[in-house]
Design an enzyme around this catalytic site. Sequence first.
Site, PDB file in Angstrom:
ATOM      1  N   LEU A  68       7.840 -24.688  -8.875  1.00  0.00           N
ATOM      2  CA  LEU A  68       8.944 -24.483  -9.823  1.00  0.00           C
ATOM      3  C   LEU A  68       8.663 -23.344 -10.804  1.00  0.00           C
ATOM      4  O   LEU A  68       8.784 -23.502 -12.021  1.00  0.00           O
ATOM      5  CB  LEU A  68       9.271 -25.783 -10.567  1.00  0.00           C
ATOM      6  CG  LEU A  68       9.862 -26.878  -9.680  1.00  0.00           C
ATOM      7  CD1 LEU A  68      10.034 -28.172 -10.450  1.00  0.00           C
ATOM      8  CD2 LEU A  68      11.190 -26.438  -9.093  1.00  0.00           C
ATOM      9  N   GLU A 107      -5.026  -4.304   0.200  1.00  0.00           N
ATOM     10  CA  GLU A 107      -6.421  -4.030   0.560  1.00  0.00           C
ATOM     11  C   GLU A 107      -6.657  -2.522   0.659  1.00  0.00           C
ATOM     12  O   GLU A 107      -7.665  -2.004   0.188  1.00  0.00           O
ATOM     13  CB  GLU A 107      -6.778  -4.684   1.906  1.00  0.00           C
ATOM     14  CG  GLU A 107      -6.791  -6.209   1.880  1.00  0.00           C
ATOM     15  CD  GLU A 107      -5.432  -6.834   2.212  1.00  0.00           C
ATOM     16  OE1 GLU A 107      -4.402  -6.345   1.686  1.00  0.00           O
ATOM     17  OE2 GLU A 107      -5.393  -7.806   2.981  1.00  0.00           O
ATOM     18  N   GLU A 117      10.569  -7.982  -3.910  1.00  0.00           N
ATOM     19  CA  GLU A 117      11.064  -6.691  -3.392  1.00  0.00           C
ATOM     20  C   GLU A 117      10.535  -6.585  -1.978  1.00  0.00           C
ATOM     21  O   GLU A 117       9.332  -6.369  -1.774  1.00  0.00           O
ATOM     22  CB  GLU A 117      10.511  -5.530  -4.245  1.00  0.00           C
ATOM     23  CG  GLU A 117      10.905  -5.570  -5.704  1.00  0.00           C
ATOM     24  CD  GLU A 117      12.346  -5.151  -5.947  1.00  0.00           C
ATOM     25  OE1 GLU A 117      13.003  -4.664  -5.001  1.00  0.00           O
ATOM     26  OE2 GLU A 117      12.821  -5.336  -7.062  1.00  0.00           O
ATOM     27  N   LYS A 128      -3.020  -8.100  -7.858  1.00  0.00           N
ATOM     28  CA  LYS A 128      -3.718  -8.132  -6.566  1.00  0.00           C
ATOM     29  C   LYS A 128      -3.120  -6.989  -5.739  1.00  0.00           C
ATOM     30  O   LYS A 128      -2.034  -7.106  -5.182  1.00  0.00           O
ATOM     31  CB  LYS A 128      -3.473  -9.481  -5.888  1.00  0.00           C
ATOM     32  CG  LYS A 128      -4.561  -9.969  -4.949  1.00  0.00           C
ATOM     33  CD  LYS A 128      -4.896  -9.058  -3.805  1.00  0.00           C
ATOM     34  CE  LYS A 128      -3.909  -9.134  -2.667  1.00  0.00           C
ATOM     35  NZ  LYS A 128      -4.139  -8.086  -1.636  1.00  0.00           N
ATOM     36  N   PRO A 129      -3.835  -5.855  -5.689  1.00  0.00           N
ATOM     37  CA  PRO A 129      -3.292  -4.730  -4.916  1.00  0.00           C
ATOM     38  C   PRO A 129      -3.493  -4.945  -3.419  1.00  0.00           C
ATOM     39  O   PRO A 129      -4.266  -5.812  -3.016  1.00  0.00           O
ATOM     40  CB  PRO A 129      -4.144  -3.546  -5.407  1.00  0.00           C
ATOM     41  CG  PRO A 129      -5.450  -4.159  -5.825  1.00  0.00           C
ATOM     42  CD  PRO A 129      -5.149  -5.566  -6.286  1.00  0.00           C
ATOM     43  N   GLY A 178      15.297  -9.132  -0.604  1.00  0.00           N
ATOM     44  CA  GLY A 178      14.684  -9.502  -1.871  1.00  0.00           C
ATOM     45  C   GLY A 178      15.534 -10.329  -2.809  1.00  0.00           C
ATOM     46  O   GLY A 178      16.700 -10.607  -2.560  1.00  0.00           O
ATOM     47  N   GLY A 204       6.189  -7.265   2.466  1.00  0.00           N
ATOM     48  CA  GLY A 204       7.002  -7.608   3.629  1.00  0.00           C
ATOM     49  C   GLY A 204       7.804  -8.893   3.421  1.00  0.00           C
ATOM     50  O   GLY A 204       7.437  -9.756   2.623  1.00  0.00           O
ATOM     51  N   THR A 205       8.898  -9.017   4.186  1.00  0.00           N
ATOM     52  CA  THR A 205       9.787 -10.175   4.035  1.00  0.00           C
ATOM     53  C   THR A 205       9.096 -11.480   4.412  1.00  0.00           C
ATOM     54  O   THR A 205       9.291 -12.502   3.748  1.00  0.00           O
ATOM     55  CB  THR A 205      11.077  -9.945   4.854  1.00  0.00           C
ATOM     56  OG1 THR A 205      11.785  -8.875   4.221  1.00  0.00           O
ATOM     57  CG2 THR A 205      11.964 -11.165   4.891  1.00  0.00           C
ATOM     58  N   GLU A 235      12.169  -4.098  11.115  1.00  0.00           N
ATOM     59  CA  GLU A 235      11.601  -3.017  10.300  1.00  0.00           C
ATOM     60  C   GLU A 235      10.377  -2.443  11.023  1.00  0.00           C
ATOM     61  O   GLU A 235       9.432  -3.169  11.320  1.00  0.00           O
ATOM     62  CB  GLU A 235      11.180  -3.563   8.932  1.00  0.00           C
ATOM     63  CG  GLU A 235      10.717  -2.462   7.991  1.00  0.00           C
ATOM     64  CD  GLU A 235      10.226  -2.989   6.652  1.00  0.00           C
ATOM     65  OE1 GLU A 235       9.506  -4.007   6.624  1.00  0.00           O
ATOM     66  OE2 GLU A 235      10.550  -2.359   5.631  1.00  0.00           O
ATOM     67  N   CYS A 268      10.149   1.239   2.140  1.00  0.00           N
ATOM     68  CA  CYS A 268      11.059   0.108   2.328  1.00  0.00           C
ATOM     69  C   CYS A 268      12.488   0.591   2.471  1.00  0.00           C
ATOM     70  O   CYS A 268      13.296  -0.019   3.147  1.00  0.00           O
ATOM     71  CB  CYS A 268      10.928  -0.844   1.151  1.00  0.00           C
ATOM     72  SG  CYS A 268      11.129  -0.033  -0.437  1.00  0.00           S
ATOM     73  N   TRP A 327       0.795  -1.227   0.000  1.00  0.00           N
ATOM     74  CA  TRP A 327       0.000   0.000   0.000  1.00  0.00           C
ATOM     75  C   TRP A 327       0.827   1.275   0.000  1.00  0.00           C
ATOM     76  O   TRP A 327       0.287   2.357  -0.146  1.00  0.00           O
ATOM     77  CB  TRP A 327      -0.941   0.016   1.223  1.00  0.00           C
ATOM     78  CG  TRP A 327      -0.267  -0.353   2.509  1.00  0.00           C
ATOM     79  CD1 TRP A 327      -0.242  -1.607   3.070  1.00  0.00           C
ATOM     80  CD2 TRP A 327       0.524   0.482   3.366  1.00  0.00           C
ATOM     81  NE1 TRP A 327       0.509  -1.592   4.227  1.00  0.00           N
ATOM     82  CE2 TRP A 327       0.987  -0.314   4.438  1.00  0.00           C
ATOM     83  CE3 TRP A 327       0.895   1.837   3.336  1.00  0.00           C
ATOM     84  CZ2 TRP A 327       1.790   0.173   5.466  1.00  0.00           C
ATOM     85  CZ3 TRP A 327       1.696   2.328   4.365  1.00  0.00           C
ATOM     86  CH2 TRP A 327       2.134   1.504   5.410  1.00  0.00           C
ATOM     87  N   THR A 340       5.897 -12.291   4.138  1.00  0.00           N
ATOM     88  CA  THR A 340       5.004 -12.701   3.031  1.00  0.00           C
ATOM     89  C   THR A 340       5.857 -13.182   1.850  1.00  0.00           C
ATOM     90  O   THR A 340       5.547 -14.193   1.215  1.00  0.00           O
ATOM     91  CB  THR A 340       4.118 -11.527   2.568  1.00  0.00           C
ATOM     92  OG1 THR A 340       3.576 -10.868   3.699  1.00  0.00           O
ATOM     93  CG2 THR A 340       2.998 -11.989   1.666  1.00  0.00           C
TER      94      THR A 340
END
Length: 488
Positions: free
Chosen positions: A241, A175, A247, A172-173, A455, A226-227, A382, A281, A148, A229
Site C-alpha cells: 500500500l 548495473e 515510466e 539503485k542505478p 506507465g 521495462g514494463t 519493444e 523508450c 541504463w 519489471t
Amino acid sequence: MKALFLAGQWRQGRGPAARSIFPADGSVNAEFSTASTDDVEEAIQAAHQAWQDPSWRNSLPVERARVLYKVAELIEKNATELAALQTRDNGKPLAETRGLVMSAASTARYTAACLETLDTELTNARSREWLTMSVHEPLGVVAAITPWNSPIASEVQKLAPALAAGNAVILKPAEATSLIALELARLFEEAGLPRGLLSVLPGKGSVVGNAIVQHPLVKKISFTGGTSTGRQLAHTAAERLIGTSLELGGKSPTIVLADADLDLAVNGVIYGIFSSSGQACIAGARLFVHSSVYDDFMQRLVAKTQALRVGHPEDASTQVGPLIDEKHLNSVDAYVRQAEAEGGQILTGGHRLTEGELAQGTYYAPTIIAGLNNHASVCQEEIFGPVLVALPFEDEHDLLLQANDSVYGLAAGIWTENYRKAWQLARALDVGTVWINTYKKFSISTPFGGFKESGVGREKGRLSILSYMQQKSIYMGLSSQPDPWCEG
Ligand code: NAD
C-alpha cells in the site's frame, strides 16, 4: 575497486564486485562494489533517520533549493567529464550524453525554482467558526530505480523533486551505468546535501532493487525501466500500500500524412528511431506513411538512413553508437530474423556491423523493415534497438485504429502541414506525449509519462515535487464558544 555511497560514506559494498564495460570495444572502465542486503538495511535505516531529522524536512524551501541550485551548477561545471563517463558506461555518442547532462542540470535548477514558489493552500472558508488549510508533507524514504539508457537525466528527474519535497532517497542505478550514478552522488555531497539523505547502491535489480522496494520504511517506488519489471514493482507496491511512479516501455507510432513536408519528416523520423541506436523508450519504432507519398518517402528515408555515420561514440561526428551489450544485440537481431520469418523485407540494415574498429564493439546497422502489418511481433513488442517498421496506410480512421493498437502508449509523432488535422489526431492517440512536426524533444516544464502499459504517473513539470508528498488537511477552530452539542 570503486566504492559505493552509503549514507554519506564512501565504502566498499558487501555484495559481489561488478564491472562497467565500454560497449565500443568491450574494455573495462572500472570495477565497482555492489551492495548486499545488509547494506540496503543500513542505508534505509540511515535514510529514515535523516528524513526524520527536522533540519532537512522542516528547512525553508529556499534552503533546500540552495542545494539543488548548487547541484545544477556542479553538473554544468563537470559537464565534459560527466558526458565522457556516461559515454564510457553505455556507449551513447558524446553529443547525446552532453545533452543528457545539460538536461540533468536544468532539471535540478527548475525543481529548485518550483520549490521556492510552491505554496500551502488555504482552502475556501466553509464556516466562520473554523478555518481549513491543506499542507503537503514528505513521504519518508523513496526508492529511485533507473535504467541504463539515459541514466543521469532520469536520475536527477527523480532525485531533485524527491529531495526538494523533504524526503530521503535510495538510488539503485542500472548495473551497466553505476559509475555515472556514483558521480552524481559525489556532486550532491559537494553541494551540501546532509548526510544520510542520499545513498547510491549499485547491484542487481533482483537482489538490491528487490530488497529496497520490499523494505517497510520505503514509502514510494519511483521507477523507470521495462514494463515487466514495472508490473512486478506495482504488485509489491500494491501489497505494501505505497505509491508508485512508473515510466515504462513503448512502441511509439510516427505518422506521415499525405500533405507532410517530406524533408522535415524524413529527418525527424530518422532522428526519432536511430538516435541512441533506438535504445530510447520514446523511439518512433512504427512508421505509418500515407500510400500516396509512401514510395517517394521510403526512397528518401532509406537513402538518408544509409548515410548515417555509425561509429565510435567518442568521435564527435558519430551519429549512431553501439548497443549496450552483446546480449542486447542478440535480442535485437533475433527480432529482425523473426520479422523476416513473418514475411518482412529488410530495406536496409538487418545485420551486425563488423567492419574495421566496429568489430570490437556491439554495433548494429540502422534497419528498416517493410511488408508487414501492425500485428507482426516487431510492431507489437519493444525491440529497444535501431529497427524501424514501415507500414503504408490509406484511410485515416484505419490509421488511428492501428496506431492505437498497442499495449503501449508512451508517445507518437505526426507529420503534416494541416494543424487542424494534427490536433484532432493528437487528441485521438492513446499516448502520453505527441510531437507534431518534430520528435523526441523535451522540456523540463512539460509533464512526461505513459498511457496504458507505458506507465503510471507523470514526471517533470511544476507539480513533480508534489508527487513525492502527501497532503494533510488541518482545521483550526476560531470560535470561543464551547461546542453546543455537549450542552444538555
Ligand atoms: P529493466 O526493467 O530491466 O531495469 C530497470 C531497473 O530496474 C534496473 O536498475 C534494474 O536493475 C532494476 N530492476 C530489475 N528487476 C528488479 C526488481 N525485481 N526489483 C527492483 N528493481 C529491479 O529495464 P532496462 O533494461 O534497464 O531499461 C530498458 C527499459 O526501460 C525499456 O523498456 C525502456 O522503454 C524503459 N525506459 C522507459 C523510460 C520512460 O521514461 N518511460 C525511460 C527510459 C527507459
